[in-house]
Every structure is written in structure tokens, then in C-alpha cells.
Scaffold this active site. Structure first.
Site, PDB file in Angstrom:
ATOM      1  N   GLY A 188     -11.437 -15.361 -27.842  1.00  0.00           N
ATOM      2  CA  GLY A 188     -12.787 -15.572 -27.339  1.00  0.00           C
ATOM      3  C   GLY A 188     -13.199 -17.035 -27.323  1.00  0.00           C
ATOM      4  CG  ASP A 226      -2.508 -10.216 -23.982  1.00  0.00           C
ATOM      5  OD1 ASP A 226      -1.833 -10.558 -24.963  1.00  0.00           O
ATOM      6  OD2 ASP A 226      -3.658 -10.632 -23.748  1.00  0.00           O
TER       7      ASP A 226
HETATM    8  P1  13P Z   1      -8.198 -16.905 -25.874  1.00  0.00           P
HETATM    9  O1  13P Z   1      -9.374 -15.978 -26.020  1.00  0.00           O
HETATM   10  O2  13P Z   1      -8.250 -18.016 -26.854  1.00  0.00           O
HETATM   11  O3  13P Z   1      -8.026 -17.387 -24.485  1.00  0.00           O
HETATM   12  O4  13P Z   1      -6.880 -16.045 -26.246  1.00  0.00           O
HETATM   13  C1  13P Z   1      -6.220 -15.262 -25.292  1.00  0.00           C
HETATM   14  C2  13P Z   1      -5.195 -14.377 -25.887  1.00  0.00           C
HETATM   15  O5  13P Z   1      -4.756 -14.520 -27.015  1.00  0.00           O
HETATM   16  C3  13P Z   1      -4.685 -13.294 -25.052  1.00  0.00           C
HETATM   17  O6  13P Z   1      -3.837 -12.450 -25.750  1.00  0.00           O
HETATM   18  O1  G3H Z   2      -6.659 -11.222 -26.197  1.00  0.00           O
HETATM   19  C1  G3H Z   2      -7.320 -10.734 -25.300  1.00  0.00           C
HETATM   20  C2  G3H Z   2      -7.283 -11.313 -23.926  1.00  0.00           C
HETATM   21  O2  G3H Z   2      -8.145 -12.407 -23.818  1.00  0.00           O
HETATM   22  C3  G3H Z   2      -7.580 -10.236 -22.937  1.00  0.00           C
HETATM   23  O3  G3H Z   2      -8.912  -9.911 -22.948  1.00  0.00           O
HETATM   24  O4  G3H Z   2      -8.961  -7.479 -23.383  1.00  0.00           O
HETATM   25  O5  G3H Z   2     -10.906  -8.644 -22.305  1.00  0.00           O
HETATM   26  O6  G3H Z   2      -8.769  -8.307 -21.042  1.00  0.00           O
HETATM   27  P1  G3H Z   2      -9.414  -8.488 -22.380  1.00  0.00           P
HETATM   28 ZN    ZN Z   3      -4.251 -12.253 -27.814  1.00  0.00          ZN
END
Ligand code: 13P
Ligand code: G3H
Ligand code: ZN
Length: 312
Positions: A182, A83
Site C-alpha cells: 500500500g 501474485d
Molecule cells: P506495493 O503496495 O508496495 O506496490 O507492493 C506491491 C506488492 O507487493 C504486490 O505483491
Molecule cells: O500485494 C498486493 C498487490 O498490490 C495487489 O493488490 O490485491 O488490490 O490487486 P490487489
Molecule cells: Zn505483495
């Protein structure tokens, strides 16, 4: 079955008018809660790992936890995805280290630079049988150490998507239509509304191509209240209405990212447990209900938001 890429999942999701859930994983209980729900509901799933998750839990632990899920649920299609990969090196490390999908997020860079970095990742990934998600347009909110204010975020420009996709060769595209990362996505008192006009303009220009939505937690108020009742302070936490996500899932959106909702479920449940059992100190006792609530929340998302139950 071994870990799969998202190719087949997205093809079926596009044609079937549903989306695959992409849930962030950081520890064993989160992996278990998500995959138990997916196995019971027969739903293909993407487990995704951020740079922060790798720093917290270590790449090898996370890969092995996800591989353990493939052993526990041999019939369940699971993709392991990076991610928000910040650069080529991080993507390469995940491609070399067992991931089946990576995101290169160069969305904060100028258009040509975004294309150049994405293309380099795509070339390396495809040589290794791994698929690539890229991003055009920036979301507000917090991801890893990067904070983007609402003023600095921008919707995707639909007139750029066709050129971006054809020049980079990426396999899916994250776009910005008003979601954000968030738990504080919209100001209290305002009406949360995604820009479906931008989404539809994008899908028209890249027919058949899978679109991804980040920042798609709905921030369930029952868990915000649980956090606030048991010692937390999260006033004004508001997410994306679930009916709008369901509508998006029926379109070209094939992957919907959810992380904050799972964090809220886990934290709310643990806060409640401690408030009700101040004498307990065995982590298994408070992690068990937290894992169970993650499972039920994921089940709800699969059935009522994503529509991917029964599609494995
Ligand atoms: P949220 O913060 O809305 O759960 O989004 C998660 C996300 O986009 C991870 O890449
Ligand atoms: O988009 C971000 C995801 O919610 C992952 O969050 O970078 O705190 O692991 P993190
Ligand atoms: Zn994201």
C-alpha cells in the site's frame, strides 16, 4: 518469444547484482505502459496478476493482454505470475490457464502448514513447467481483502529459510524485512529503514537462491502531491526509499514488487487531467497521459532502482 518462466531471469539477476521488476497489471493501459518501457530499455519483466485483478478484469482478458505484449515485443522476456495466490485451487487454475509462475502465499499459516500447502503447489506446478514463489514472514498492509496491522506483521526468521526452501522445493522466496503493501508504509516523522541484517542472514543460509521483496513501492511524492492538489486526500503517504531498494537489488533479491506506485501515477494523472479539462469525456484522452506516466515511472525504476535495463 512465448511467455517465459523466471528461472533464467533470476539466475542472471543474482549473478549480475540487479533485480527484475514485478509490476501488477489490471487493464490494457497498465500492460502497455510497463511493456513499452521495458521494450525500450531492453529489460526483462514480470507482469503479475492478483486474485483481485482476476476478479476485476477476468483471467482470460489478462492472459490475452499479456500475450498481446509478447506479440508486440517478440524479443522481450516476459513472465506471467500469480501474485499472492491464496490457495492450491487458485494456483492450479493459473497453472492450467497459461501462467508461467505462481506465488502461493501461505505466510499467515503456521510453519508446518505453510510448508505443506507450498509443497503441494510446487509438485503440481513443476509437473507443468511452472515455477513457484513462496513466502515466509508476514508483511503489514493491505493485499486483496486481507489487512495485516503493523503489530501483527513479523520479520522472517532467518533460521527457518533453509529448511523451508529444501522441504518445499520452491523456486524463490519472499521474505519480510520491513516493507509493506500500500501507500502508507511508514509513519510520518519516522525514518524508513529496511532490515538489511535480516536480508543478509537469509541470503547467507540459502546461497544462490532468489529472494523476493513485496511491498516495495517508494510512493513518489510528486504523485502524492498531484493527487492531493487535484482533489484527492492522501496525507502522510510514504514509501520505501529508492536507495534502499537499489541496495537490496544488488544482493540476493532478484524480484521487486511494485504496484502502488503505478496506481498513484495513474490516479494522479487522471485527477490532474480532469481538473484541467473539465469538458473532456473521452476515456482515451485521459488514459493516454496516464499510460505515458506509467511508462516513464517504470523506465525510472528499471534504470535507477532495479538496474535491469539492458539485461534482456
Ligand atoms: P506495493 O503496495 O508496495 O506496490 O507492493 C506491491 C506488492 O507487493 C504486490 O505483491
Ligand atoms: O500485494 C498486493 C498487490 O498490490 C495487489 O493488490 O490485491 O488490490 O490487486 P490487489
Ligand atoms: Zn505483495
Amino acid at each position: 518469444m512465448p511467455l517465459v518462466t523466471t528461472t533464467e531471469m533470476f539466475k542472471k539477476a543474482y549473478e549480475g547484482g540487479y533485480a527484475i521488476g514485478a509490476f501488477n497489471v489490471n487493464n490494457m493501459e497498465i500492460v502497455q505502459g510497463i511493456t513499452e518501457a521495458c521494450a525500450e530499455e531492453n529489460a526483462p519483466v514480470i507482469l503479475q496478476v492478483s486474485k483481485g485483478a482476476r476478479a476485476y478484469a477476468n483471467h482470460n482478458y489478462l492472459v490475452k493482454l499479456v500475450e498481446a505484449a509478447t506479440i508486440c515485443y517478440p524479443e522481450l522476456p516476459i513472465a506471467l505470475h500469480l501474485d499472492h495466490g491464496p490457495d492450491f485451487e487458485t494456483c492450479k487454475s493459473c497453472i492450467d490457464g497459461g501462467f508461467t509462475s505462481v506465488m502461493i502465499d501461505a505466510s499467515s499459516k503456521p510453519f508446518e502448514e505453510n510448508i505443506e500447502i507450498t509443497k503441494k503447489v510446487v509438485e503440481y506446478a513443476h509437473e507443468h513447467g511452472v515455477v513457484v514463489e513462496a513466502e515466509l514472514g508476514t508483511l503489514a498492509g493491505v493485499e486483496d481483502d486481507v489487512k495485516v496491522s503493523a503489530e501483527d506483521s513479523s520479520y522472517t526468521h532467518p533460521e527457518q529459510v533453509e529448511e523451508f526452501v529444501s522441504r518445499t522445493g520452491c523456486d524463490s522466496l519472499a521474505i519480510a524485512i520491513g516493507t509493506s503493501h500500500g501507500a502508507y508504509k511508514f509513519k510520518p516523522g519516522t525514518k524508513p529503514q529496511l532490515r538489511f541484517d535480516v536480508l543478509h542472514e537469509c541470503e547467507k543460509r540459502i546461497p544462490g537462491f532468489p529472494i523476493v521483496l513485496h511491498g516495495s513501492s517508494s510512493v513518489p511524492q510528486e504523485y502524492v502531491e498531484m493527487v492531493n492538489t487535484y482533489g484527492g486526500a492522501m496525507p502522510g503517504a510514504i514509501g520505501v526509499p529508492e536507495d534502499q531498494l537499489r541496495e537490496a537489488a544488488r544482493s540476493a533479491v532478484c524480484k521487486i514488487n511494485i504496484d502502488s506506485d503505478l496506481r498513484l501515477a495513474m490516479t494522479g494523472t487522471i485527477r490532474k487531467f480532469f481538473a484541467e479539462h473539465p469538458d473532456k469525456f473521452d476515456p482515451r484522452e485521459y488514459l493516454k497521459p496516464a499510460r505515458a506516466n506509467i511508462k516513464e515511472l517504470v523506465r525510472h525504476k528499471l534504470i535507477d532502482v532495479l538496474g535491469c535495463n539492458g539485461k534482456a
